[in-house]
Write a protein that holds these residues in place. Structure first.
Motif, PDB file in Angstrom:
ATOM      1  N   GLN A   1    -103.232 -19.501   1.681  1.00 27.90           N
ATOM      2  CA  GLN A   1    -102.079 -19.038   2.459  1.00 27.90           C
ATOM      3  C   GLN A   1    -101.252 -20.240   2.883  1.00 27.90           C
ATOM      4  O   GLN A   1    -101.743 -21.107   3.630  1.00 27.90           O
ATOM      5  CB  GLN A   1    -102.528 -18.242   3.678  1.00 27.90           C
ATOM      6  CG  GLN A   1    -101.385 -17.591   4.431  1.00 27.90           C
ATOM      7  CD  GLN A   1    -101.866 -16.545   5.404  1.00 27.90           C
ATOM      8  OE1 GLN A   1    -103.025 -16.524   5.817  1.00 27.90           O
ATOM      9  NE2 GLN A   1    -100.971 -15.657   5.801  1.00 27.90           N
ATOM     10  N   ALA A   2    -100.030 -20.274   2.402  1.00 29.27           N
ATOM     11  CA  ALA A   2     -99.096 -21.328   2.778  1.00 29.27           C
ATOM     12  C   ALA A   2     -98.294 -20.865   3.988  1.00 29.27           C
ATOM     13  O   ALA A   2     -98.167 -19.661   4.230  1.00 29.27           O
ATOM     14  CB  ALA A   2     -98.177 -21.646   1.605  1.00 29.27           C
ATOM     15  N   PRO A   3     -97.736 -21.793   4.754  1.00 30.35           N
ATOM     16  CA  PRO A   3     -96.949 -21.409   5.934  1.00 30.35           C
ATOM     17  C   PRO A   3     -95.825 -20.443   5.573  1.00 30.35           C
ATOM     18  O   PRO A   3     -95.068 -20.674   4.626  1.00 30.35           O
ATOM     19  CB  PRO A   3     -96.393 -22.749   6.429  1.00 30.35           C
ATOM     20  CG  PRO A   3     -97.365 -23.765   5.942  1.00 30.35           C
ATOM     21  CD  PRO A   3     -97.842 -23.258   4.615  1.00 30.35           C
ATOM     22  N   GLY A   4     -95.742 -19.354   6.307  1.00 32.62           N
ATOM     23  CA  GLY A   4     -94.687 -18.379   6.092  1.00 32.62           C
ATOM     24  C   GLY A   4     -94.893 -17.460   4.910  1.00 32.62           C
ATOM     25  O   GLY A   4     -94.017 -16.649   4.587  1.00 32.62           O
ATOM     26  N   LYS A   5     -96.043 -17.590   4.254  1.00 37.65           N
ATOM     27  CA  LYS A   5     -96.318 -16.750   3.083  1.00 37.65           C
ATOM     28  C   LYS A   5     -97.572 -15.924   3.302  1.00 37.65           C
ATOM     29  O   LYS A   5     -98.397 -16.226   4.170  1.00 37.65           O
ATOM     30  CB  LYS A   5     -96.466 -17.616   1.836  1.00 37.65           C
ATOM     31  CG  LYS A   5     -95.189 -18.349   1.427  1.00 37.65           C
ATOM     32  CD  LYS A   5     -95.362 -19.021   0.091  1.00 37.65           C
ATOM     33  CE  LYS A   5     -94.067 -19.685  -0.371  1.00 37.65           C
ATOM     34  NZ  LYS A   5     -94.216 -20.324  -1.706  1.00 37.65           N
ATOM     35  N   GLU A   6     -97.726 -14.903   2.479  1.00 44.57           N
ATOM     36  CA  GLU A   6     -98.913 -14.062   2.565  1.00 44.57           C
ATOM     37  C   GLU A   6    -100.083 -14.734   1.829  1.00 44.57           C
ATOM     38  O   GLU A   6     -99.882 -15.574   0.954  1.00 44.57           O
ATOM     39  CB  GLU A   6     -98.628 -12.693   1.958  1.00 44.57           C
ATOM     40  CG  GLU A   6     -97.491 -11.963   2.627  1.00 44.57           C
ATOM     41  CD  GLU A   6     -97.671 -10.465   2.578  1.00 44.57           C
ATOM     42  OE1 GLU A   6     -96.999  -9.778   3.354  1.00 44.57           O
ATOM     43  OE2 GLU A   6     -98.488  -9.992   1.780  1.00 44.57           O
ATOM     44  N   ARG A   7    -101.273 -14.328   2.215  1.00 46.87           N
ATOM     45  CA  ARG A   7    -102.462 -14.839   1.533  1.00 46.87           C
ATOM     46  C   ARG A   7    -102.464 -14.316   0.101  1.00 46.87           C
ATOM     47  O   ARG A   7    -102.193 -13.134  -0.135  1.00 46.87           O
ATOM     48  CB  ARG A   7    -103.716 -14.393   2.271  1.00 46.87           C
ATOM     49  CG  ARG A   7    -104.981 -15.064   1.787  1.00 46.87           C
ATOM     50  CD  ARG A   7    -106.174 -14.680   2.656  1.00 46.87           C
ATOM     51  NE  ARG A   7    -106.026 -15.145   4.036  1.00 46.87           N
ATOM     52  CZ  ARG A   7    -107.002 -15.106   4.928  1.00 46.87           C
ATOM     53  NH1 ARG A   7    -108.198 -14.644   4.585  1.00 46.87           N
ATOM     54  NH2 ARG A   7    -106.787 -15.521   6.159  1.00 46.87           N
TER      55      ARG A   7
END
Length: 121
Positions: A39-45
């Motif tokens: 999971q990257a910042p601001g994104k979904e897993r």
């Protein structure tokens, strides 16, 4: 309750390599699928790679040819070898396993606590 413990994250330069490891422990009868998500910042897993059995693997298109997932059913571990890392691989990586509990423990999805992988020069 079973638990998953990850290790191996860190900071690496673009083009470098890292190896993530995850060990399962606790009241375990057997482990079905194991895998890694990120999971990257601001994104979904998202799914990175999964290994339902030692004979079958599934990879996200973005990591095919660069990452390799493997498991050891005796040690109850799953590893992710990451080569040719790119800045877009930066994320928190989570280990996942579907565990069949032993004794009175039920079956369930389990997640590790997450390990940070940062790819930057």
């Amino acid at each position: 309750q079973a638990r998953l413990v990850e290790s191996g994250g860190g900071l690496v330069q673009p083009g470098g390599s890292l190896r993530l490891s995850c060990a399962a422990s606790g009241p375990i009868f057997s482990i079905r699928t194991m895998g890694w998500y990120r999971q990257a910042p601001g994104k979904e897993r998202e799914l990175v790679a999964s290994i339902p059995s030692s004979a079958r693997t599934v990879y996200a298109d973005s990591v095919k040819g660069r990452f390799t997932i493997s498991r050891d059913d005796v040690k109850k571990t799953v590893d992710l070898q990451m080569n040719s890392l790119k800045p877009e691989d930066t994320a928190v990586y989570y280990c996942h396993a579907y565990i069949i509990g032993s004794g009175s423990y039920s079956s369930s999805n389990y997640w590790g606590q997450g390990t940070q992988v940062t790819v930057s020069s």
